[in-house]
Scaffold this motif. Structure first.
Motif, PDB file in Angstrom:
ATOM      1  N   ALA A 286      -6.626   0.023   2.824  1.00 48.38           N
ATOM      2  CA  ALA A 286      -6.085  -0.105   1.471  1.00 48.38           C
ATOM      3  C   ALA A 286      -5.679  -1.548   1.187  1.00 48.38           C
ATOM      4  O   ALA A 286      -5.886  -2.068   0.086  1.00 48.38           O
ATOM      5  CB  ALA A 286      -4.884   0.831   1.292  1.00 48.38           C
ATOM      6  N   ALA A 287      -5.096  -2.214   2.184  1.00 50.91           N
ATOM      7  CA  ALA A 287      -4.681  -3.605   2.003  1.00 50.91           C
ATOM      8  C   ALA A 287      -5.891  -4.512   1.787  1.00 50.91           C
ATOM      9  O   ALA A 287      -5.857  -5.412   0.933  1.00 50.91           O
ATOM     10  CB  ALA A 287      -3.882  -4.073   3.215  1.00 50.91           C
TER      11      ALA A 287
ATOM     12  N   THR B  48       0.829  -1.210   0.000  1.00 50.33           N
ATOM     13  CA  THR B  48       0.000   0.000   0.000  1.00 50.33           C
ATOM     14  C   THR B  48       0.864   1.262   0.000  1.00 50.33           C
ATOM     15  O   THR B  48       0.324   2.370  -0.052  1.00 50.33           O
ATOM     16  CB  THR B  48      -0.937   0.019   1.218  1.00 50.33           C
ATOM     17  OG1 THR B  48      -0.159   0.025   2.423  1.00 50.33           O
ATOM     18  CG2 THR B  48      -1.856  -1.199   1.209  1.00 50.33           C
TER      19      THR B  48
ATOM     20  N   THR C 283      -3.579 -10.028   4.497  1.00 54.76           N
ATOM     21  CA  THR C 283      -3.009  -8.884   5.197  1.00 54.76           C
ATOM     22  C   THR C 283      -2.987  -9.111   6.700  1.00 54.76           C
ATOM     23  O   THR C 283      -3.665 -10.001   7.223  1.00 54.76           O
ATOM     24  CB  THR C 283      -3.790  -7.593   4.872  1.00 54.76           C
ATOM     25  OG1 THR C 283      -3.091  -6.456   5.404  1.00 54.76           O
ATOM     26  CG2 THR C 283      -5.201  -7.630   5.456  1.00 54.76           C
TER      27      THR C 283
ATOM     28  N   ALA D  67      -3.726   2.173   5.961  1.00 58.41           N
ATOM     29  CA  ALA D  67      -2.987   1.084   5.317  1.00 58.41           C
ATOM     30  C   ALA D  67      -3.780  -0.217   5.364  1.00 58.41           C
ATOM     31  O   ALA D  67      -3.767  -0.994   4.400  1.00 58.41           O
ATOM     32  CB  ALA D  67      -1.629   0.907   5.986  1.00 58.41           C
TER      33      ALA D  67
END
Length: 279
Positions: A57-58, A22, A72, A54
């Motif tokens: 986004a992951a 990310t 993740t 993060a």
């Protein structure tokens, strides 16, 4: 594109347990990065969740149709420990239930930079130890120059938490033995490829049992300094993981294929991934 001298293919499928995809440096060419990873036989990536943006986004990346399997972690890095609030704790408890979240973290202690106070770091770490105990998900841990306090806190929780990995281990022999005595896993990066600061690791890697050792790039950081060719921009990426495996295998005195197989089997067990997964 990577230069031909940096085009590697692992002899067996690899799991990169620490990839910060990310990061903004991957925004323009992520598809190509994933394609190169697959060509290098790096078939599974564990993205690193260090704070809310993060992690979100992951999770979005994990839902995309990719050439490699993406999972993740979800946690609050010690650099951001001052952001641990009751509201964030509630959000984290919810995020931890997502099927793609395979570990709690990156969390731990960092006394090297102290971007958050040590009091805040311990408070946030304690809360994430409790979350891991409650969810029985493994822990993805960060530690720099804080081995004494890290060991002490983990010892207090060891009977309640499950598996845990010290990601990107860079410590000394005494700290390594302390983690192994607690049955922790160890993640190794290209740090031992650094002639300035990685020498001590080269004599320690033999001491890590195969069923406790996993491999990672920590990309875009920690680009190996001993690569056989220069890389423009110096951004690390998962396709270079086979080089790190080659270096670790050399210093462990074992075959590259043997380490590839054992590290992948260990990672699949640790993150509760199908042992026969081929993507």
């Amino acid at each position: 594109m990577l230069p031909d001298a940096l085009t590697f293919t692992a002899p067996a499928p690899l799991v990169d347990i620490g990839a910060n995809l990310t990061h903004e440096s991957f925004a323009a060419d992520l598809d190509a990065v994933l394609e190169r990873a697959r060509s290098a036989n790096v078939t599974t990536l564990i993205l690193t969740g260090t704070e809310r943006a993060a992690i979100e986004a992951a999770l979005t990346l994990c839902e995309r149709d990719a050439l490699v399997t993406l999972h993740t972690t979800a946690g609050l890095h010690p650099h951001h420990a001052s952001d641990w609030t009751p509201a964030f704790a509630d959000w984290m408890a919810s995020a931890a239930q997502h099927q793609r979240v395979k570990a709690i973290g990156e969390c731990g202690l960092d006394y090297n930079r102290d971007f958050s106070s040590r009091t805040d770091q311990k408070r946030a770490f304690e809360a994430q130890l409790e979350l891991a105990a409650r969810t029985q998900k493994p822990l993805f841990l960060h530690e720099r120059d804080a081995g004494v306090d890290m060991l002490d806190m983990i010892k207090q929780w060891r009977d309640d938490i499950g598996d845990a990995v010290i990601h990107c281990f860079t410590g000394e022999k005494e700290t390594l033995y302390g983690y192994l005595d607690l049955d922790l896993h160890i993640g190794l990066t290209g740090w031992l490829c650094d002639e300035r600061r990685g020498h001590h690791l080269r004599s320690l890697v033999r001491d890590i049992p195969a069923n406790r050792l996993m491999v990672e790039t920590d990309c875009p950081y920690l680009l190996p300094r001993n690569l056989p060719a220069k890389l423009k921009g110096r951004r690390h990426e998962p396709a270079l993981l086979p080089w790190i495996v080659r270096e670790i295998a050399h210093y462990r005195g074992e075959r590259e294929h043997e380490l590839s197989v054992s590290s992948t089997e260990t990672a699949r067990r640790f993150f509760n991934l199908p042992l026969t997964e081929d993507a």
